[in-house]
Design a protein around this motif. Structure first.
Motif, PDB file in Angstrom:
ATOM      1  N   TYR A  42      35.655 -27.357 -31.135  1.00  0.00           N
ATOM      2  CA  TYR A  42      35.227 -26.169 -32.000  1.00  0.00           C
ATOM      3  C   TYR A  42      36.173 -24.970 -31.423  1.00  0.00           C
ATOM      4  O   TYR A  42      36.005 -24.064 -32.345  1.00  0.00           O
ATOM      5  CB  TYR A  42      33.834 -26.040 -31.818  1.00  0.00           C
ATOM      6  N   ARG A  44      39.071 -24.468 -31.100  1.00  0.00           N
ATOM      7  CA  ARG A  44      40.201 -24.727 -31.797  1.00  0.00           C
ATOM      8  C   ARG A  44      40.067 -23.402 -32.886  1.00  0.00           C
ATOM      9  O   ARG A  44      41.197 -22.608 -33.491  1.00  0.00           O
ATOM     10  CB  ARG A  44      40.688 -25.895 -32.441  1.00  0.00           C
ATOM     11  N   GLN A  45      38.873 -23.306 -33.454  1.00  0.00           N
ATOM     12  CA  GLN A  45      38.555 -22.198 -34.471  1.00  0.00           C
ATOM     13  C   GLN A  45      38.016 -20.853 -34.091  1.00  0.00           C
ATOM     14  O   GLN A  45      37.552 -20.069 -34.627  1.00  0.00           O
ATOM     15  CB  GLN A  45      37.397 -23.090 -35.240  1.00  0.00           C
ATOM     16  N   LEU A  50      42.764 -18.883 -32.028  1.00  0.00           N
ATOM     17  CA  LEU A  50      43.523 -18.440 -33.288  1.00  0.00           C
ATOM     18  C   LEU A  50      44.450 -17.490 -33.103  1.00  0.00           C
ATOM     19  O   LEU A  50      45.334 -17.288 -33.768  1.00  0.00           O
ATOM     20  CB  LEU A  50      42.486 -18.123 -34.502  1.00  0.00           C
ATOM     21  N   ARG A 224      33.141 -25.507 -38.780  1.00  0.00           N
ATOM     22  CA  ARG A 224      34.551 -25.380 -38.059  1.00  0.00           C
ATOM     23  C   ARG A 224      35.317 -26.706 -38.152  1.00  0.00           C
ATOM     24  O   ARG A 224      36.293 -26.703 -38.036  1.00  0.00           O
ATOM     25  CB  ARG A 224      34.099 -24.907 -36.648  1.00  0.00           C
ATOM     26  N   THR A 225      34.539 -27.735 -37.701  1.00  0.00           N
ATOM     27  CA  THR A 225      34.918 -29.065 -37.577  1.00  0.00           C
ATOM     28  C   THR A 225      35.547 -29.560 -38.876  1.00  0.00           C
ATOM     29  O   THR A 225      36.778 -30.173 -38.840  1.00  0.00           O
ATOM     30  CB  THR A 225      33.916 -29.904 -37.066  1.00  0.00           C
ATOM     31  N   ARG A 227      37.142 -27.533 -40.875  1.00  0.00           N
ATOM     32  CA  ARG A 227      38.484 -26.950 -40.931  1.00  0.00           C
ATOM     33  C   ARG A 227      39.482 -27.517 -40.223  1.00  0.00           C
ATOM     34  O   ARG A 227      40.769 -27.494 -40.346  1.00  0.00           O
ATOM     35  CB  ARG A 227      38.249 -25.464 -40.684  1.00  0.00           C
ATOM     36  N   ILE A 228      39.015 -28.177 -39.000  1.00  0.00           N
ATOM     37  CA  ILE A 228      39.997 -28.585 -38.152  1.00  0.00           C
ATOM     38  C   ILE A 228      40.863 -29.941 -38.736  1.00  0.00           C
ATOM     39  O   ILE A 228      41.861 -30.499 -38.499  1.00  0.00           O
ATOM     40  CB  ILE A 228      39.629 -28.944 -36.802  1.00  0.00           C
TER      41      ILE A 228
END
Length: 273
Positions: A42, A44-45, A50, A224-225, A227-228
């Motif tokens: 998570y 990553r977001q 970012l 969030r996941t 979007r990844i």
């Protein structure tokens, strides 16, 4: 993959915990960035990934080279204000590959041995944690090592976290820690596709497990996941039914056949001090 390692001086090490980690007074991250680069992470977001610039998440690591001195000072001040419970770490792995040579995490444990917090929750997926068993023993009941073991299937591990340590090595680490009397738990987070013997395997190694998934544990109910793009990995493996808010239940039901109910924790409750 080549990892860019930079050295930086941090302005603050202990940060006030909030949200998912509200049961703690502070979070502590020895590094910024994480070379394990798990596909579903998570972080990553989050802004740290970012807006840093200079490469994708997993390609860089910033070493906090003044970490132990900062902790020495901040821990004294924090303890004056009340109980200090620390989650290490919330946005990196304290035992990622850089720790082999940098030894930042070990230096922080040395500080905490000299001036013990009320509780330290040490979250990792790396067998390197066994290097520091001498210090973890000195922390006694003030520490718990939580080892991420998302699955017992190595093919699944390679699909989702190809840069992370093999499952067998993590299980050996848990055995070693438990044999030394260091409090441990196996953390199935997120609950990835696994075999029917997963729970039985864990029951021979630990007496406490925590299970979590994206929909409870990524801080945004799975958004969030989503979007990844992790769903694509499930589709490629032809295991789309494992990507759902109900999937963790099949693992939990399996765990309850081998563990007492009070030793099987779900999401937030398994991470509390």
């Amino acid at each position: 993959m080549q990892i860019e390692v930079s050295r930086k001086s941090a302005k603050q090490l202990l940060n006030r915990a909030s949200g998912y980690l509200e049961g703690y007074s502070h979070t502590l991250n020895p590094y910024t960035g994480c070379a394990f680069a798990c596909s579903y992470c998570y972080v990553r977001q989050m802004p740290v990934a970012l807006f840093r610039g200079g490469g994708d998440w997993g390609t860089w690591v910033d070493v906090k080279d003044n970490a132990s001195l900062l902790l020495e000072n901040e821990l004294v001040k924090a303890k004056r204000k009340g109980p200090v419970t620390i989650f290490m770490s919330s946005s990196t792995d304290p035992y990622q590959p850089a720790e082999v040579t940098e030894r930042v995490t070990r230096s922080l444990l040395e500080v905490m041995v000299r001036n013990q917090p009320d509780f330290l929750f040490l979250q990792t997926r790396s067998p390197l944690v066994t290097r520091d068993m001498d210090l973890l023993e000195l922390l006694g009941a003030h520490v718990r090592v939580s080892m991420t073991v998302e699955t017992d299937r190595e093919d699944i591990r390679r699909a989702f976290t190809p840069s992370a340590p093999p499952i067998a090595a993590r299980l050996r680490a848990l055995r070693e820690l438990a044999a030394r009397g260091i409090p441990v738990q196996a953390t199935i987070a997120p609950a990835l596709p696994s075999s029917e013997s997963f729970a039985e395997l864990l029951s021979h190694i630990v007496d406490r497990v925590c299970i979590d998934d994206y929909f409870m544990g990524d801080g945004s109910k799975g958004k969030r996941t989503e979007r990844i793009g992790v769903r694509d990995i499930y589709d490629a493996l032809e295991l789309p039914d494992w990507y759902s808010p109900e999937a963790y239940e099949r693992v939990r039901e399996q765990l309850l056949r081998y563990f007492p109910q009070e030793r099987v924790f779900v999401s937030h409750e398994g991470f509390l001090p």
